[in-house]
Design a protein around this motif. Structure first.
Motif, PDB file in Angstrom:
ATOM      1  N   ARG A  52      10.675   2.836  -7.558  1.00 20.29           N
ATOM      2  CA  ARG A  52      11.736   1.869  -7.290  1.00 20.29           C
ATOM      3  C   ARG A  52      11.639   1.335  -5.869  1.00 20.29           C
ATOM      4  N   GLU A  53      11.309   2.236  -4.931  1.00 22.06           N
ATOM      5  CA  GLU A  53      11.171   1.816  -3.534  1.00 22.06           C
ATOM      6  C   GLU A  53      10.006   0.849  -3.363  1.00 22.06           C
ATOM      7  N   LEU A  54       8.916   1.101  -4.053  1.00 22.21           N
ATOM      8  CA  LEU A  54       7.749   0.217  -3.976  1.00 22.21           C
ATOM      9  C   LEU A  54       8.071  -1.160  -4.535  1.00 22.21           C
ATOM     10  N   THR A  55       8.770  -1.177  -5.655  1.00 24.78           N
ATOM     11  CA  THR A  55       9.146  -2.442  -6.276  1.00 24.78           C
ATOM     12  C   THR A  55      10.081  -3.239  -5.380  1.00 24.78           C
ATOM     13  N   GLN A  56      11.076  -2.563  -4.819  1.00 23.99           N
ATOM     14  CA  GLN A  56      12.033  -3.251  -3.951  1.00 23.99           C
ATOM     15  C   GLN A  56      11.366  -3.769  -2.687  1.00 23.99           C
ATOM     16  N   ALA A  57      10.443  -2.979  -2.140  1.00 29.37           N
ATOM     17  CA  ALA A  57       9.730  -3.411  -0.936  1.00 29.37           C
ATOM     18  C   ALA A  57       8.909  -4.662  -1.219  1.00 29.37           C
ATOM     19  N   ALA A  58       8.269  -4.693  -2.381  1.00 29.57           N
ATOM     20  CA  ALA A  58       7.481  -5.869  -2.757  1.00 29.57           C
ATOM     21  C   ALA A  58       8.365  -7.103  -2.883  1.00 29.57           C
ATOM     22  N   LEU A  59       9.516  -6.941  -3.494  1.00 30.25           N
ATOM     23  CA  LEU A  59      10.431  -8.065  -3.679  1.00 30.25           C
ATOM     24  C   LEU A  59      11.029  -8.521  -2.351  1.00 30.25           C
ATOM     25  N   MET A 109       0.835  -1.198   0.000  1.00 34.44           N
ATOM     26  CA  MET A 109       0.000   0.000   0.000  1.00 34.44           C
ATOM     27  C   MET A 109       0.872   1.251   0.000  1.00 34.44           C
ATOM     28  N   ASN A 110       0.559   2.159  -0.905  1.00 31.61           N
ATOM     29  CA  ASN A 110       1.330   3.406  -1.001  1.00 31.61           C
ATOM     30  C   ASN A 110       0.401   4.610  -0.916  1.00 31.61           C
ATOM     31  N   ALA A 111       0.889   5.665  -0.302  1.00 30.51           N
ATOM     32  CA  ALA A 111       0.243   6.972  -0.326  1.00 30.51           C
ATOM     33  C   ALA A 111       1.293   8.004   0.032  1.00 30.51           C
ATOM     34  N   ASN A 112       1.040   9.247  -0.313  1.00 32.49           N
ATOM     35  CA  ASN A 112       2.015  10.304  -0.064  1.00 32.49           C
ATOM     36  C   ASN A 112       2.019  10.744   1.394  1.00 32.49           C
ATOM     37  N   SER A 124      -1.336  -9.212   7.832  1.00 32.07           N
ATOM     38  CA  SER A 124       0.027  -9.721   7.654  1.00 32.07           C
ATOM     39  C   SER A 124       0.429  -9.802   6.196  1.00 32.07           C
ATOM     40  N   ASN A 125      -0.549  -9.828   5.295  1.00 29.76           N
ATOM     41  CA  ASN A 125      -0.246  -9.908   3.863  1.00 29.76           C
ATOM     42  C   ASN A 125      -0.233  -8.527   3.204  1.00 29.76           C
ATOM     43  N   ALA A 126       0.052  -7.497   4.004  1.00 24.94           N
ATOM     44  CA  ALA A 126       0.157  -6.144   3.451  1.00 24.94           C
ATOM     45  C   ALA A 126       1.244  -5.369   4.183  1.00 24.94           C
ATOM     46  N   ILE A 127       1.880  -4.447   3.457  1.00 23.19           N
ATOM     47  CA  ILE A 127       2.842  -3.522   4.044  1.00 23.19           C
ATOM     48  C   ILE A 127       2.561  -2.136   3.496  1.00 23.19           C
ATOM     49  N   THR A 128       3.084  -1.126   4.149  1.00 22.32           N
ATOM     50  CA  THR A 128       2.890   0.249   3.702  1.00 22.32           C
ATOM     51  C   THR A 128       4.237   0.865   3.328  1.00 22.32           C
ATOM     52  N   VAL A 129       4.225   1.632   2.253  1.00 23.20           N
ATOM     53  CA  VAL A 129       5.410   2.381   1.825  1.00 23.20           C
ATOM     54  C   VAL A 129       4.935   3.760   1.383  1.00 23.20           C
TER      55      VAL A 129
END
Length: 247
Positions: free
Chosen positions: A67-74, A32-35, A51-56
Motif C-alpha cells: 500500500r505504501e509503494l502504491t501511494q508513493a507512486a501516486l 524502487m523498493n528493498a527491505n 529525478s525519475n525515481a524514488i525509494t521506499v
C-alpha cells in the motif's frame, strides 16, 4: 514506457537493480523498493540519484508495504502502470532439515510479498483501465536439480507461477496483464548467498553454455511491461535450461 510508472521490489541488487536501471534509462518513473534502507539508498545513488525515481524501503511480506509503494507512486508520479514483483529469498536446504521457520520465511517474502503487492496496485490499475504485473519465478519449478535441494524455496516460487495464471484469468477482461519471468542461473549476488562461488561453473546447465546476465532479465521485463497481447505466460530467460543441458 516513457512517463509511465513502474514499482520494482527488491531493487537494491541483482536482477531488481538491473530492472530499475533499465526503466530509469528509458525515461520511466520508478519506485524502487528493498527491505534494507541503507542498501536501497546506495543503489539509488549508484544510479545517479535520478529525478525519475524514488525509494521506499519496506518488507513486502507485510501487507502495508504494498500500500505504501502504491501511494508513493501516486503521490509522486500520478499513476501505477507496472508492478514488478522481484523481491524474494532463495537458499538450498535439504528437505528433512527444513523447519517451520524456513517455510514461513519463503512463503511470506516470496509468495505473500507478490500477492500483497499485487492486491495493492490492482485497484489503481482498474481505475486506469489497464496495467501490467510481472512476477519473478524460477526455472527450477519446471526443471528440478537433484544436487540443489531447495524444496521449500522452489515451492514458494511454484505458488507464484500458479498465481500468475489465475490472476491473469481473473483480470484479463480489465486489460491487466499478469506474467512471470522464470530465470535460469543469472549472474548476481544471489549466487554467492546460496554458496555458489563460481557461477560460471554452472554454464553447462544451459544449452547456450553460459549463465545469464541480470540485464537480460531486465530486457524481458521491459518487453512484458509494454506487451498488450501477452498474459498468463511464464517466459523462461534461461538459455535453454528447461530444454536440455550443454554438458
Amino acid at each position: 514506457m516513457k512517463g509511465k510508472t513502474v514499482i520494482v521490489t527488491g531493487a537494491s541488487t541483482g536482477i531488481g537493480y538491473a530492472i530499475a536501471k533499465l526503466f530509469i534509462e528509458k525515461g520511466t518513473n520508478v519506485v524502487m523498493n528493498a527491505n534494507n534502507p541503507e542498501r536501497l539508498e546506495k543503489a539509488y545513488q549508484d544510479l545517479g540519484s535520478p529525478s525519475n525515481a524514488i525509494t521506499v524501503s519496506g518488507d513486502v511480506g507485510k501487507k502495508t508495504t504494498g500500500r505504501e509503494l502504491t501511494q508513493a507512486a501516486l503521490d509522486k508520479f500520478g499513476s501505477v502502470d507496472v508492478l514488478i514483483n522481484n523481491a524474494g529469498v532463495f537458499h538450498s536446504k535439504p528437505f528433512l532439515e527444513v523447519e517451520e521457520s524456513d517455510l514461513d520465511r519463503y512463503l511470506t517474502t516470496n509468495f505473500k510479498g507478490t500477492y500483497y503487492a499485487s492486491q495493492a496496485v490492482i485497484p489503481q490499475m482498474l481505475k486506469q483501465q489497464g496495467g501490467s504485473i510481472i512476477n519473478i519465478g524460477t526455472v527450477l519449478v519446471d526443471h528440478a536439480i537433484s544436487g540443489f535441494p531447495a524444496s521449500a524455496a522452489v515451492s514458494s516460487k511454484g505458488a507464484i507461477h500458479t498465481f500468475t495464471r489465475q490472476l491473469a484469468a481473473e483480470y484479463g477482461k480489465d486489460n491487466i496483464k499478469i506474467n512471470t519471468i522464470s530465470p535460469g542461473i543469472i549472474r548476481s549476488p544471489l549466487q554467492g548467498k546460496i554458496g555458489v562461488e563460481d557461477a560460471d561453473s554452472l554454464a553447462g546447465l544451459h544449452l547456450l553454455n553460459r549463465i545469464g546476465e541480470a540485464e537480460e532479465v531486465a530486457e524481458t521485463a521491459y518487453y512484458l511491461a509494454q506487451a498488450e497481447f501477452v498474459t498468463g505466460e511464464t517466459i523462461n530467460v534461461a538459455g535453454g535450461h528447461t530444454i536440455g543441458h550443454a554438458i
